[in-house]
Design a protein around this motif. Structure first.
Motif, short mmCIF file in Angstrom:
data_model
loop_
_atom_site.label_atom_id
_atom_site.label_comp_id
_atom_site.label_asym_id
_atom_site.label_seq_id
_atom_site.Cartn_x
_atom_site.Cartn_y
_atom_site.Cartn_z
N THR A 99 0.83 -1.20 0.00
CA THR A 99 0.00 0.00 0.00
C THR A 99 0.87 1.25 0.00
O THR A 99 0.62 2.21 -0.75
CB THR A 99 -0.93 0.01 1.23
OG1 THR A 99 -1.75 -1.16 1.20
CG2 THR A 99 -1.81 1.24 1.23
N LEU A 124 -6.49 0.60 -2.67
CA LEU A 124 -6.90 1.07 -1.35
C LEU A 124 -8.20 0.38 -0.91
O LEU A 124 -8.34 -0.03 0.26
CB LEU A 124 -7.09 2.59 -1.36
CG LEU A 124 -5.81 3.41 -1.55
CD1 LEU A 124 -6.13 4.90 -1.62
CD2 LEU A 124 -4.82 3.14 -0.42
N PHE A 149 -7.26 -3.25 -0.04
CA PHE A 149 -6.56 -3.37 1.24
C PHE A 149 -7.54 -3.27 2.40
O PHE A 149 -7.48 -4.07 3.35
CB PHE A 149 -5.50 -2.28 1.36
CG PHE A 149 -4.79 -2.28 2.68
CD1 PHE A 149 -3.84 -3.24 2.97
CD2 PHE A 149 -5.09 -1.32 3.65
CE1 PHE A 149 -3.19 -3.25 4.20
CE2 PHE A 149 -4.46 -1.33 4.87
CZ PHE A 149 -3.49 -2.29 5.15
#
Length: 271
Positions: A143, A259, A262
């Motif tokens: 990330t 994002l 995740f």
């Protein structure tokens, strides 16, 4: 006679009528061969790997030649007029919209299975026997890498707009470097995972979502690499860089999808 000469030398419309090209049909059969080869390889058929490799090589070859022709049209022949650029921009936007819906279907499947787990998987999520990956290990590092790459590619874009060639090269190079590291780390993550794609609906949803994203990262990396090579060869300027902008827009899309992945798949889906 002068009128006929002018009609032969000049066109009276701002659009680009492309010449016949063999690359679309080559890529069509190459992608078909690669898809069939992938299915054969995954099911253990003889020569499935060879067909997959051949399809991949032909696809890469066809893409390279097609990119070469488009770069020639836009950089040397001046075929990409303002109206053509507008059409290309719209095409890239519609392409990304189609990608949004592709990921939407994957997220739909994931939340359908996780928000109301069926009795077949024990009524819990993650299912019994599944050991999820630690979201604060490789996924968190990836990330940071992707978010940082998005920042660097934005810096490279603004540097290009301001005529800062050195800053643009550094920004885009770091983006490619971080993207390659991301792909390597995802391979390591898959190698160390305690479950496979055939382990319940969790494995299917996990690898379908993260694998699809990983494929997009590879495509985006190639996209930005082409822009980087063109930048090195002085093809891109502060007023002529639409291919680079398209690559950057695609890369930001990849960042945003990660994002969501995740948070939903690694963090919430693994708790």
């Amino acid at each position: 006679m002068v009128q006929n000469l002018n009609r032969n030398q000049f066109q009276f419309f701002p659009y680009h009528l492309v010449t016949p090209s063999p690359w679309p049909i080559l890529l069509s059969f190459s992608l078909l061969s690669m898809a069939i080869g992938a299915v054969m390889y995954m099911h253990g058929y003889v020569n499935g790997g060879n067909l997959l490799t051949t399809g991949f090589i032909l696809t890469a070859y066809g893409m390279g030649l097609w990119f070469r022709d488009v770069v020639t049209e836009g950089t040397y022949l001046g075929d990409h007029t303002k109206q053509v650029k507008t059409g290309l921009q719209m095409g890239v936007i519609l392409f990304i919209v189609s990608e949004v819906f592709a990921f939407l279907s994957v997220f739909w499947a994931f939340f359908h299975a996780s928000l109301s787990p069926s009795i077949e998987i024990g009524g819990i999520w993650p299912p019994q026997g599944i050991t999820p990956l630690d979201p604060f290990a490789i996924p968190l590092l990836n990330t940071i890498l992707l978010v940082s790459s998005g920042a660097f590619v934005t810096y490279g874009h603004h540097a290009l707009l301001n005529g800062n060639r050195r800053g643009s090269i550094i920004g885009i190079f770091l983006t490619i470097l971080f993207a390659v590291i991301f792909t390597i780390l995802q391979y390591v993550e898959y190698s160390e995972a305690a479950f496979t794609m055939s382990d319940s609906v969790y494995g299917s949803a996990f690898y379908a979502s993260t694998g699809l994203h990983g494929l997009h990262v590879i495509v985006g990396t190639i996209f930005i690499l082409v822009a980087f090579i063109r930048l090195i060869n002085y093809h891109l300027t502060d007023t002529h860089h639409q291919g680079c902008e398209a690559a950057i827009l695609y890369w930001h899309f990849v960042d945003v999808v990660w994002l969501f992945l995740f948070i939903a798949v690694y963090y919430w889906g693994g708790m």
